[in-house]
Structure formats: C-alpha cells, structure tokens
Write an enzyme that holds these catalytic residues in place. Sequence first.
Site, PDB file in Angstrom:
ATOM      1  N   GLY A   1     135.678  82.964  68.659  1.00 25.10           N
ATOM      2  CA  GLY A   1     135.650  84.370  69.035  1.00 25.10           C
ATOM      3  C   GLY A   1     136.366  85.292  68.064  1.00 25.10           C
ATOM      4  N   SER A   2     136.939  86.362  68.624  1.00 26.81           N
ATOM      5  CA  SER A   2     137.454  87.480  67.824  1.00 26.81           C
ATOM      6  C   SER A   2     138.631  87.129  66.929  1.00 26.81           C
ATOM      7  CB  SER A   2     137.866  88.618  68.757  1.00 26.81           C
ATOM      8  OG  SER A   2     136.761  89.076  69.502  1.00 26.81           O
ATOM      9  N   ALA A   3     139.188  85.944  67.057  1.00 29.91           N
ATOM     10  CA  ALA A   3     140.302  85.552  66.191  1.00 29.91           C
ATOM     11  C   ALA A   3     139.921  85.596  64.717  1.00 29.91           C
ATOM     12  CB  ALA A   3     140.775  84.149  66.564  1.00 29.91           C
TER      13      ALA A   3
END
Length: 733
Positions: free
Chosen positions: A403-405
């Site tokens: 995800g957004s990491a």
Amino acid sequence: MRKAPGKNRASSVKAKHHSNLTFRMNVLFFAIFLVFSMLIFRLGYMQIVKGEEYVSELERKEEVPVNTSVPRGRMYDRYGRILVDNQPENAITYTKMPSTKTEEMIEIAEKLAQLIEQPTNRVTLRDKQDFWIIKNHDAAYAKVTDKEKKKIRAQENVTESQVNAQIDKLVRERITNEELLQLTEKDMEVLAIFREMIAGYNLSPQIIKSENVSADEFARVSERLTQLPGVNTTTDWKRLKLSSLAILGRTTVPAKGIPKEKLNYYLARDYSRNDRVGESYIEAQYEDLLQGQKSVVKNITNKKGQIVDTVTTFEGKPGNDLKLTIDSELQLETEKIVERELLKLKSRGGSYLLDRAFLVMMDPNTGDILSMVGKKIEKNPETGKNEVIDYSYGSFTTAYEVGSAVKAATLLTGYKLGAITPKTVLGDEPIHLLNTPIKKSIFNQGGYISMDGLNALEQSSNVFMFKTALLINGTPYSYGMPLRLNDNTFPKMRNSYAQFGLGVNTGIDLPNEFSGVQGPTGPTYGGKALDLAIGQYDTYTPLQLAQYISTIANGGYRIQPHVVKEIHEPSKDGESLGQLVTEIGPTILNHIDNSPAEIDYVKKGLRRVYTGAKGTARAQFANAPYTAAGKTGTAEVVYFGPLKEHYGTQALTLTHVGFAPYENPEIAYAVVIPWATTGREHLSHNNVIARESVDKYFELKAKYQAEKMTDSNVKQPILPAITKDKIGEDEEK
C-alpha cells in the site's frame, strides 16, 4: 726354418676370439652404463622434480582428519550477550580400521550392548534384513536357487557388483516376518549399535551414543577400552540456543548427520556422515566459520600395511564465534509489542485471515539489523490450540502488497524521470478513465483539492500518485481519457523502485531470500500501473521496506543489510570475546538517481505524516519525545494465503515505514500486518507497533549509556543471555 701351418692358424683364431670378446664386453659395459645412467636420471627426476608431489601424496594418504567433535562457534548479540552456546555431553564412539572385519565389529557390538542401553527406535526394516543375513548367511542365500543365480549372471553387460546386488535384493525380499521375529531384544540392541558402527568410513570416528549417556555407562565403557578395539569415550558438544529467534538457525543432530542432498558436498570437505552441520539461516550461512577444524592424525603402519599406531599432528580447533548485529533485548521487547498487537487484532471481528505480523529495525547507515521480528499464529497439532511462534525468517522469505508506504518512492521516481518536480501541484479528485472503475483517495470522495508533494505524503493522496504514474507514461490526466500504456512504463517504474530495494533481493547474509512477485504487464494492464504507484500490485518483503526507507533516511544510499557484525577467534578465557578476525562494515549497493534537494523534500513530507495537522500517523507520533518521520499504508488486497478455502477474499494489509531521529537517523523500521481484517474500518495497530518500538529503542539506548554498555570490538566482555530460554538441538521443531 718355416713355421708349422697348424700353429699359425691356431694363433689367428685365438686372436680373433679375443677381439670378439673385447667387443662384447665393451657393449655390455656400455649397456650397463646406459641402464645406470637412466636409473640415476630417473632417481634425480623423482627426487628433484617430483619429490614434493610424492611427499604431499604420501602425507595425504597417511594424515587423516578425525572427527573429535570440536565445539561449534558461539553466537553473541551486538553487546556480547550469548545467543547460541555448546553443551558438553558424554559420548561413546567407534573408529573402524581398514582391516576390521564384520565379524569383529559384531563381536564388539555385542560387548557394548552389555555395557550400555542403546535405543532401537532408529533401526529400520532394511537394517533388520541385513543383520538377519549376517547372522544366517547360508540360510539366507539358499533362498536364491542356482538356476536364478545363473540367469542373473547370464545378463549382458552386468558387472559382478550388479549381480551381487540383484541376488541380495532377492534374498531380502524372501526373508519372512517370522524369520525377522527371530531377532531377540538383545539382537536388536546389538543391531542398533552395529548400524552406527558401519555408518561411516574407515578411520572416521562414528558416534555410537551421545544422548543420555549415563555416568555409569561412560565409566563401564572407559574401564574396558582395551577389550573394545576402536571404541573410545569422549566429549560431544551439543548445540544449545538461548533464544527462540528462528533466524539463528539450527544444526542437524548426529542421529541425522549430513542432509542427503548435501552429502557429497560435505564429504568432499572432510566431514563425517554424522557431523553436525548448519541446516538453516545463520547456522547454514556461516557453516564454514562455525564448524571448526578437526584434529589430524598420522597413521603409523608396519611392513604389511597394518596400522600399529597413530600420532596427532593437529589438535583441532573450535569454530569461530559470530557477533551479530541483533540487540537481543530490543529484539525481545519488540517481539512482545508485535505479539500483543497481533493477538489484539486477532480478537476483533473480520480477522479470520490474519495469522502474522512483522517488524524490521535496522541502522540506515551501516545495514545492521537491530531487530527482526516475525510472529505467526499456528494451531498446535497435538493440543489443537492456537500458539504464537517465531516467524522472523518470514521477514525476508515472504512478500505482500504494502500500500501507501511506497509513495515516497513514487514521488522520487516521478522527480528522477522528469514527470514532476517538487514544485508540481496536482489536483486530488476522483479519476475517471475510459472503461475503468473510478479511482480516488480515501480522504476525498468527490471534491477537488490542490496539493503538492508534501500534502500528498501527509494525507496519503492516491490521486497524486495516479497522476504521477500517468505523467511517467507521458499521458497527462483528462476526464474520461483512455489509458494506453507505453511498453516502457512498467520497466521504468520498477527499475526505479529497485534502486530503493523494492522488488529485488536486499542482499542480506541469510539463505532463501525472496524478491517478491511482479504482476503481469501488457496493453490490458494500464490501470495496474496506477495501482503499482500506490503499492497495490507488486509484492515486497518487510525487509525490502526497511531497506527502502533506510535509503531515503541516509540520503539516497541503498545499504546491504546484514545480521553478522563481527567474526572472532574462540574466547580464550570464557570472559571476553576472542580476537577480532573480520569486521563486516557497510556495503553500498547503489545510490538513487535523485538530487539531495529532492530527497530532503520527500523527507519533509514524511515528517509531516507524523506531525502535520492531517498526518496519517499524527495520533501516534505527534507527541514523541524525539523527532521522526515515516509513512503509513493500507493495501486493499485479494487473499492468497495459507487458507486455500478463502482464496479471493478481499482483505486489508496494514504497513508502516519510518526513521528516527529525523535530523540524523539512527534507525529505520518497517511494519507489515498482512490480511489484518476483511472489514473496512480504520485500524492503527501498525502505527502503534512502530511508535512503541521506536520508544523502546531510545529507552534502551539511554539505559545502555547509563550502564556504559558498548558494542565496541575492543575487549568486549561475554554477558549472559537476557532470557532463560534453553532450547536443545533435539528440541527444535
């Protein structure tokens, strides 16, 4: 007066005969001269030209490495606390000589059976059959008729050994269960000893018994060694782990010996069949250093080639010790944090797919792994209850959509490729592409919000990353546009991510590292390039995430992670580490193609994730007594885990990456909780793990400074383990 004719003729014949004899003698002497010249030349050639080769060949045949069970190297944490040790045990061994006959070995086995209790659980059917054949030789081979033997020998291109093998096979097949039952309990115990005696090579000591050898057994055998040729009593060194950390690895036990798939490899390196060898992780990776060196003996033979004595020419040496990068106290405390949050999540509804969680902490400047935590919930097959086990190796052997990491890498990729700059402002709005479901950010379901890269990281804008990917593709966003993906868009993005360590091996000094899975590409996968930009397409390991955020933290250098910090000679006094052999320093794998200004700009955005008014980790980090920066992530994934009956289920994976202190990073960290829930509620367990783990790091740092505890390699004392765990080599699963 004339001479008589007969006398002159006789004188002439005599002279001729003398002349022929002289010629023959000269030829003979010349031949002898040539022979002696050749012998002298040959002797000189052997002594001068081939002398060293023949001497080394003689030594090779006479000097034999002998397994004296030297202790394997110990393992310590970065502060000298013991993690893996050796425990001495009484052992009984047998060394077979080249002239030893089977009958003699059985006689010795029978004597030993009267002195020790030998378990028979390892005796196989084949062992029983072979032993029955030895005990009943004539009756056994009578089971194969002369006609059958003749037929076997009549086969074309069959060697004598192949003939014997076929006959032996027939004999074994025809031994009945009733005949095997003739073997008494006493016979079985003798067989259990005999099978160990014949397991190795000539002149190679084989362990007959090393587990649970009583003091009485040891004494009885020691007193009768003169009556038991080849038998000896000695010390065996059992491997003992003082930590449950799985990446320490394990060794084989003498009962198992060298794994079959590596038998030839180790035998070629003078190992014995029942040697302990590293079977996994650090024990396997550093086997050559940990194993130690066996003693070497020189065999003294008589004129008949029989061995009459042995002389030790090398006493043997314990294996080298390893000082790891792991802080065992930090490891223990972060394990508690991860396990607690994992069980909290598991107790919630919608968590039936959840079974694991990870945390990796490393020094972004050196690559030292400070803590590698993996916890997994598994059902105990005996009790049927769930248990939490160590799964630290999953940090580099399993991969997930994170995800957004990864959004910091997407921004820097856009900057590097010239698609955007730190001054670029893009609107966050629902994305409408032709024949594609609407894509949008979680915080903005319908409006239009102008934002730069700092805002995009702080609020975790999906749309900013979507539009960046479109600009990398060379197709700026417009409402309802078709997405025609260029052939080089996926390679450009993935090659850039790889510079951070995403989607490629990190290079850690442990076996079986997994690089992750890349989704398919092609004209029909255009929308997946947008998903790639927000970490919801390719999969990455928790260790890759830690290396990626370390690369940003240290200014753009991708550092190779490692778990071994130093290699030492064995300790001489048992109180301090031995002499330093090798110190493993930082290895720079590459530098990302971004300017320092671009990297600093992204780091500011990551700082705002922790401290900004709309930062996604503000609730956990805004009041931290230290400066830090990071990025949260929630990936919408399709489940393909161990529960095959739930394949295809929608779930959420929680992630978090960060570093601290912000101005001069000492640690970088990554958290991954795969398939945390099948619901859609907001969860923050990933952020809690990150915050509490960083707190614990700085707490322990202050404690170590107060106690003047150091990881220096200068006269470092050996300290006890911080846990009371004692895991024997035969207790590991």
